[in-house]
Design a protein around this motif. Structure first.
Motif, PDB file in Angstrom:
ATOM      1  N   PRO A 112     -20.204 -48.621  17.720  1.00  0.00           N
ATOM      2  CA  PRO A 112     -19.458 -47.709  16.839  1.00  0.00           C
ATOM      3  C   PRO A 112     -19.245 -48.312  15.452  1.00  0.00           C
ATOM      4  N   SER A 113     -19.463 -47.500  14.424  1.00  0.00           N
ATOM      5  CA  SER A 113     -19.394 -47.990  13.050  1.00  0.00           C
ATOM      6  C   SER A 113     -18.000 -48.495  12.694  1.00  0.00           C
ATOM      7  N   TYR A 114     -16.957 -47.832  13.223  1.00  0.00           N
ATOM      8  CA  TYR A 114     -15.575 -48.262  12.929  1.00  0.00           C
ATOM      9  C   TYR A 114     -15.334 -49.656  13.512  1.00  0.00           C
ATOM     10  N   LEU A 115     -15.803 -49.876  14.735  1.00  0.00           N
ATOM     11  CA  LEU A 115     -15.661 -51.193  15.353  1.00  0.00           C
ATOM     12  C   LEU A 115     -16.499 -52.229  14.631  1.00  0.00           C
ATOM     13  N   ALA A 116     -17.707 -51.866  14.250  1.00  0.00           N
ATOM     14  CA  ALA A 116     -18.577 -52.811  13.539  1.00  0.00           C
ATOM     15  C   ALA A 116     -17.925 -53.282  12.245  1.00  0.00           C
ATOM     16  N   LYS A 117     -17.289 -52.363  11.531  1.00  0.00           N
ATOM     17  CA  LYS A 117     -16.627 -52.715  10.276  1.00  0.00           C
ATOM     18  C   LYS A 117     -15.482 -53.700  10.534  1.00  0.00           C
ATOM     19  N   LEU A 118     -14.672 -53.429  11.562  1.00  0.00           N
ATOM     20  CA  LEU A 118     -13.572 -54.329  11.884  1.00  0.00           C
ATOM     21  C   LEU A 118     -14.083 -55.717  12.261  1.00  0.00           C
ATOM     22  N   GLN A 119     -15.162 -55.751  13.026  1.00  0.00           N
ATOM     23  CA  GLN A 119     -15.718 -57.047  13.422  1.00  0.00           C
ATOM     24  C   GLN A 119     -16.260 -57.813  12.225  1.00  0.00           C
ATOM     25  N   ASP A 120     -16.899 -57.105  11.301  1.00  0.00           N
ATOM     26  CA  ASP A 120     -17.433 -57.757  10.100  1.00  0.00           C
ATOM     27  C   ASP A 120     -16.313 -58.333   9.241  1.00  0.00           C
ATOM     28  N   GLU A 121     -15.180 -57.673   9.239  1.00  0.00           N
ATOM     29  CA  GLU A 121     -14.055 -58.097   8.397  1.00  0.00           C
ATOM     30  C   GLU A 121     -13.188 -59.170   9.064  1.00  0.00           C
ATOM     31  N   ALA A 122     -13.376 -59.390  10.363  1.00  0.00           N
ATOM     32  CA  ALA A 122     -12.525 -60.338  11.085  1.00  0.00           C
ATOM     33  C   ALA A 122     -12.824 -61.770  10.649  1.00  0.00           C
ATOM     34  N   GLU A 123     -11.794 -62.501  10.309  1.00  0.00           N
ATOM     35  CA  GLU A 123     -11.911 -63.892   9.893  1.00  0.00           C
ATOM     36  C   GLU A 123     -10.884 -64.721  10.644  1.00  0.00           C
ATOM     37  N   PRO A 124     -11.044 -66.047  10.667  1.00  0.00           N
ATOM     38  CA  PRO A 124     -10.007 -66.894  11.274  1.00  0.00           C
ATOM     39  C   PRO A 124      -8.646 -66.571  10.668  1.00  0.00           C
ATOM     40  N   LEU A 125      -7.616 -66.539  11.477  1.00  0.00           N
ATOM     41  CA  LEU A 125      -6.296 -66.137  11.005  1.00  0.00           C
ATOM     42  C   LEU A 125      -5.660 -67.169  10.087  1.00  0.00           C
ATOM     43  N   ALA A 126      -5.962 -68.432  10.305  1.00  0.00           N
ATOM     44  CA  ALA A 126      -5.294 -69.480   9.536  1.00  0.00           C
ATOM     45  C   ALA A 126      -6.272 -70.594   9.196  1.00  0.00           C
ATOM     46  N   GLU A 127      -6.048 -71.214   8.062  1.00  0.00           N
ATOM     47  CA  GLU A 127      -6.813 -72.405   7.700  1.00  0.00           C
ATOM     48  C   GLU A 127      -6.115 -73.625   8.289  1.00  0.00           C
ATOM     49  N   GLY A 128      -6.892 -74.512   8.864  1.00  0.00           N
ATOM     50  CA  GLY A 128      -6.302 -75.707   9.456  1.00  0.00           C
ATOM     51  C   GLY A 128      -5.811 -75.452  10.864  1.00  0.00           C
ATOM     52  N   GLY A 129      -5.447 -76.519  11.522  1.00  0.00           N
ATOM     53  CA  GLY A 129      -4.889 -76.421  12.867  1.00  0.00           C
ATOM     54  C   GLY A 129      -5.919 -76.300  13.962  1.00  0.00           C
ATOM     55  N   ALA A 130      -7.207 -76.503  13.637  1.00  0.00           N
ATOM     56  CA  ALA A 130      -8.255 -76.269  14.640  1.00  0.00           C
ATOM     57  C   ALA A 130      -8.112 -77.198  15.839  1.00  0.00           C
ATOM     58  N   GLU A 131      -7.757 -78.461  15.601  1.00  0.00           N
ATOM     59  CA  GLU A 131      -7.659 -79.417  16.710  1.00  0.00           C
ATOM     60  C   GLU A 131      -6.532 -79.020  17.670  1.00  0.00           C
ATOM     61  N   ILE A 132      -5.379 -78.673  17.115  1.00  0.00           N
ATOM     62  CA  ILE A 132      -4.258 -78.287  17.978  1.00  0.00           C
ATOM     63  C   ILE A 132      -4.545 -76.958  18.654  1.00  0.00           C
ATOM     64  N   ARG A 133      -5.104 -76.038  17.926  1.00  0.00           N
ATOM     65  CA  ARG A 133      -5.405 -74.730  18.517  1.00  0.00           C
ATOM     66  C   ARG A 133      -6.365 -74.881  19.686  1.00  0.00           C
ATOM     67  N   ALA A 134      -7.365 -75.750  19.533  1.00  0.00           N
ATOM     68  CA  ALA A 134      -8.317 -75.964  20.619  1.00  0.00           C
ATOM     69  C   ALA A 134      -7.658 -76.621  21.824  1.00  0.00           C
ATOM     70  N   ALA A 135      -6.608 -77.393  21.574  1.00  0.00           N
ATOM     71  CA  ALA A 135      -5.923 -78.099  22.667  1.00  0.00           C
ATOM     72  C   ALA A 135      -4.975 -77.201  23.446  1.00  0.00           C
ATOM     73  N   LEU A 136      -4.566 -76.087  22.861  1.00  0.00           N
ATOM     74  CA  LEU A 136      -3.615 -75.190  23.528  1.00  0.00           C
ATOM     75  C   LEU A 136      -4.271 -74.550  24.750  1.00  0.00           C
ATOM     76  N   ARG A 137      -3.612 -74.680  25.887  1.00  0.00           N
ATOM     77  CA  ARG A 137      -4.134 -74.128  27.126  1.00  0.00           C
ATOM     78  C   ARG A 137      -3.498 -72.786  27.491  1.00  0.00           C
ATOM     79  N   GLY A 138      -2.364 -72.481  26.897  1.00  0.00           N
ATOM     80  CA  GLY A 138      -1.671 -71.254  27.274  1.00  0.00           C
ATOM     81  C   GLY A 138      -0.619 -70.864  26.273  1.00  0.00           C
ATOM     82  N   ASP A 139       0.148 -69.858  26.645  1.00  0.00           N
ATOM     83  CA  ASP A 139       1.157 -69.257  25.789  1.00  0.00           C
ATOM     84  C   ASP A 139       2.413 -69.085  26.634  1.00  0.00           C
ATOM     85  N   LEU A 140       3.547 -69.549  26.135  1.00  0.00           N
ATOM     86  CA  LEU A 140       4.779 -69.486  26.924  1.00  0.00           C
ATOM     87  C   LEU A 140       5.700 -68.345  26.521  1.00  0.00           C
TER      88      LEU A 140
END
Length: 347
Positions: A85-113
């Protein structure tokens, strides 16, 4: 857990296209009205009889179904025709990482409390929240719907919470590499007592305690209130400790005033983690208080406080703040394996 979901490509089912579209809209904090249109259309599609969707598309009567509008009908039709779907394709094209930095900690997170379902003030079912957590690579997540006193958020009575715990047990019997943990975001009442019976709290895996009322209470009283809660043996996480709001549709709200050194000292002494709440409208605690909690020897929990599936990725914001402020990953409890987390939480 260090990257967004991989983009979908054709062919894609109508259900998956609607689910992913809603996820991407939630992730970028679009209006709840727009998101609800896709979530409602998903419910409608899932309830249709076999082959009814294709039949209605052929007849051109898809929009006559209550809950399906022009945009959702177009998306469904393209998916059924084997297109992305074109609407979904547009959203996917526009999707970017939410934040700069924090990649190491984000990768280490196993869950959400800390996450909510439509049993309290969330917008989606327990199943939808759990499935998205699985899709994002979580090993576990804690369902923390509100406690009964918070009526504006449809807080759970002991009876409703008991029913929810039975559902969680049933769901866990069907999961393979994921565990949905039993939890609550329990209100800290004016005197520091917790808004749920001790018997019910003892049945839970993780307890997040937060102040939601009388946020402008004088510092001395607020400090005593928070200390009483933190020193309660069943509390594991002190949620969004200042209660501040710094942006967003709910307006702004100043932080509560309390003796942070005393409260964080008690957290360290009682093995209670200080939540780094990842919601952009909160960013709670502020940077200076995270530094103070770090110096006090506190543990931390980086949580999304998600009220919709797409918000489970908000932990990226908290991870970036934690990295910038020098929080060691080993002091973040949701980087721990689930058995270690549960051993800590149930001491």
């Amino acid at each position: 857990m260090d990257s967004p979901l991989a983009p979908l490509s054709a062919p894609v089912s109508a259900e998956d296209a609607l689910r992913r579209t809603a996820f991407l809209l939630e992730r970028r904090m679009e209006s709840s009205y727009r998101i609800e249109a896709f979530r409602k259309a998903l419910d409608v599609v899932q309830a249709l009889k076999p082959n009814e969707l294709e039949y209605r598309i052929q007849l051109g009567t898809l929009q006559k179904i209550d809950g399906i509008g022009k945009t959702t009908a177009s998306l469904i039709t393209e998916a059924v025709q084997g297109k992305l779907p074109s609407y979904l394709a547009k959203l996917q094209d526009e999707a970017e990482p939410l934040a700069e930095g924090g990649a190491e900690i984000r990768a280490a997170l196993r869950g959400d409390l800390h996450m909510h379902s439509n049993w309290s003030d969330g917008g989606s079912s327990i199943e939808a929240m759990a499935q998205t957590a699985i899709d994002l690579g979580h090993e576990y997540a804690v369902l923390t719907d509100h406690s009964p006193r918070l009526q504006v958020a449809n807080g759970l009575s002991a009876e409703r919470l008991t029913e929810q715990l039975e559902i969680i047990e049933l769901m866990n019997s069907m999961f393979e590499d994921f565990r949905l943990l039993k939890g609550i975001e329990v209100d800290i009442l004016d005197d520091g007592a917790l808004d749920q019976t001790p018997e019910m709290l003892d049945r839970l895996d993780v307890v997040v305690a937060s102040v939601h009322s009388k946020l402008r209470m004088p510092s001395r009283e607020m400090t005593a209130r928070m200390l009483e809660a933190v020193r309660t043996p069943r509390v594991n996480v002190l949620g969004h400790c200042t209660g501040r709001l710094i942006r967003g549709g709910r307006g702004k709200r100043p932080p509560s005033e309390f003796d942070a050194e005393a409260v964080f000292g008690a957290c360290a002494e009682n093995d209670v983690a200080v939540e780094i709440n990842s919601r952009l409208e909160r960013e709670d605690p502020p940077d200076d208080l995270i530094a103070l909690a770090l110096d006090a020897g506190c543990l931390f929990s980086i949580d999304s406080d998600a009220h919709a599936p797409g918000q489970l990725e908000f932990k990226a914001y908290g991870a970036a703040r934690a990295e910038r402020l020098g929080v060691p990953p080993e002091r973040i409890v949701n980087t721990w394996p689930v058995d270690d987390l549960l051993s800590w939480a149930n001491v």
